[in-house]
Design an enzyme around this catalytic site. Structure first.
Site, mmCIF file in Angstrom:
data_model
loop_
_atom_site.group_PDB
_atom_site.id
_atom_site.type_symbol
_atom_site.label_atom_id
_atom_site.label_comp_id
_atom_site.label_asym_id
_atom_site.label_seq_id
_atom_site.Cartn_x
_atom_site.Cartn_y
_atom_site.Cartn_z
ATOM 1 N N HIS A 117 44.150 52.981 44.588
ATOM 2 C CA HIS A 117 44.059 51.595 44.128
ATOM 3 C C HIS A 117 45.405 50.878 44.201
ATOM 4 C CE1 HIS A 117 42.459 48.157 42.096
ATOM 5 N NE2 HIS A 117 43.218 48.315 41.036
ATOM 6 N N SER B 176 43.806 43.568 42.782
ATOM 7 C CA SER B 176 42.980 43.912 41.634
ATOM 8 C C SER B 176 42.658 42.653 40.823
ATOM 9 C CB SER B 176 43.680 44.990 40.795
ATOM 10 O OG SER B 176 42.785 45.633 39.932
#
Length: 252
Positions: free
Chosen positions: A233, A84
């Site tokens: 995620h 990320s």
């Protein structure tokens, strides 16, 4: 800036960078599985974990933080992985210092611009009155008014430290709140890293989409991509065995 990091294992150096609101500890279980193959560097990026706080917070300075760490550790090059926000730092580092990245792994983030989407999390974190917080349950109860998911709250509250004066944020919450737009910035146009690059994407995540592939190719012409089935995620927490398997396959 001298960053805090945890070093373990033996072998070729592998540096791992966490995501927004995270810390080096998020990757501890992954690192334990890789210690026989690599020398692991789990890094707290600035304004996170046990690294120093600064009013300056963007990818340019985070790239230089990483360069300084590698210089001080005597690493002319290393395998580099980021998740990320950490993936954006890793990508920016690779295009800035390509000769210092042997191979690159980017976990669930693309080079493109991402609009700000952390407003509710930031509102929730800023709503916690630390002077009236006497237990982690107090903090969790306050945060639950904004974030109904216990797993996300547990992750966020890992950044809540405690000393003899009470609770405090390990993250630099005011600076992150003020500069949150920096997290989503795209890579500069015409920047390229030609080394081997692996993108790991959560199959249930929308952070990497098919429409991102031309942009990925433009910046990372020697890339491959693997979608981790059943993962969102936070793929390293949801499917750690698959992530470890892909890291080994790509780097060894």
């Amino acid at each position: 800036m001298k960053l805090n990091f945890k070093k373990s294992g033996t072998g070729e150096p592998l540096i791992i960078l966490h995501g927004l609101f995270g810390s080096a500890d998020n990757w501890f279980s992954i690192a334990k599985e890789l210690e026989n193959d690599f020398t692991l560097y789990l890094v707290d990026q600035r304004n996170h974990g046990d690294s120093p706080h600064s009013d300056e917070w963007n990818y340019e300075v985070m790239v230089e933080d990483l360069r300084e760490l590698m210089d001080e550790e005597g690493l002319s090059e290393a395998y580099l992985m980021g998740h990320s926000m950490g993936g954006k730092t890793a990508m920016n580092f690779a295009v800035t210092y390509p000769d210092r990245v042997e191979k690159l792994i980017v976990a669930d983030i693309a080079p493109r611009y991402y609009p700000v989407h952390h407003q509710t999390i930031l509102e929730g974190l800023n709503s916690i009155n630390l002077s009236e917080t006497y237990s982690r349950k107090d903090a969790d109860d306050q945060l639950a008014k904004y974030i109904p998911y216990p797993g996300i709250r547990q992750f966020l509250l890992k950044s809540l430290g405690r000393d003899r004066n009470g609770f405090y944020w390990k993250i630099n919450l005011p600076v992150i709140t003020e500069n949150i737009e920096e997290v989503g910035k795209a890579l500069e146009e015409d920047t390229v890293y030609s080394g081997p690059t692996l993108f790991l994407a959560g199959a249930n995540s929308n952070y990497i989409q098919q429409s991102d592939l031309p942009d990925i190719l433009a910046h990372f012409p020697n890339y491959e991509i693997e979608f981790i089935e059943g993962a969102g995620h936070w793929l390293h927490a949801e499917k750690p065995e698959a992530v470890v398997r892909e890291i080994r396959r790509f780097l060894i």
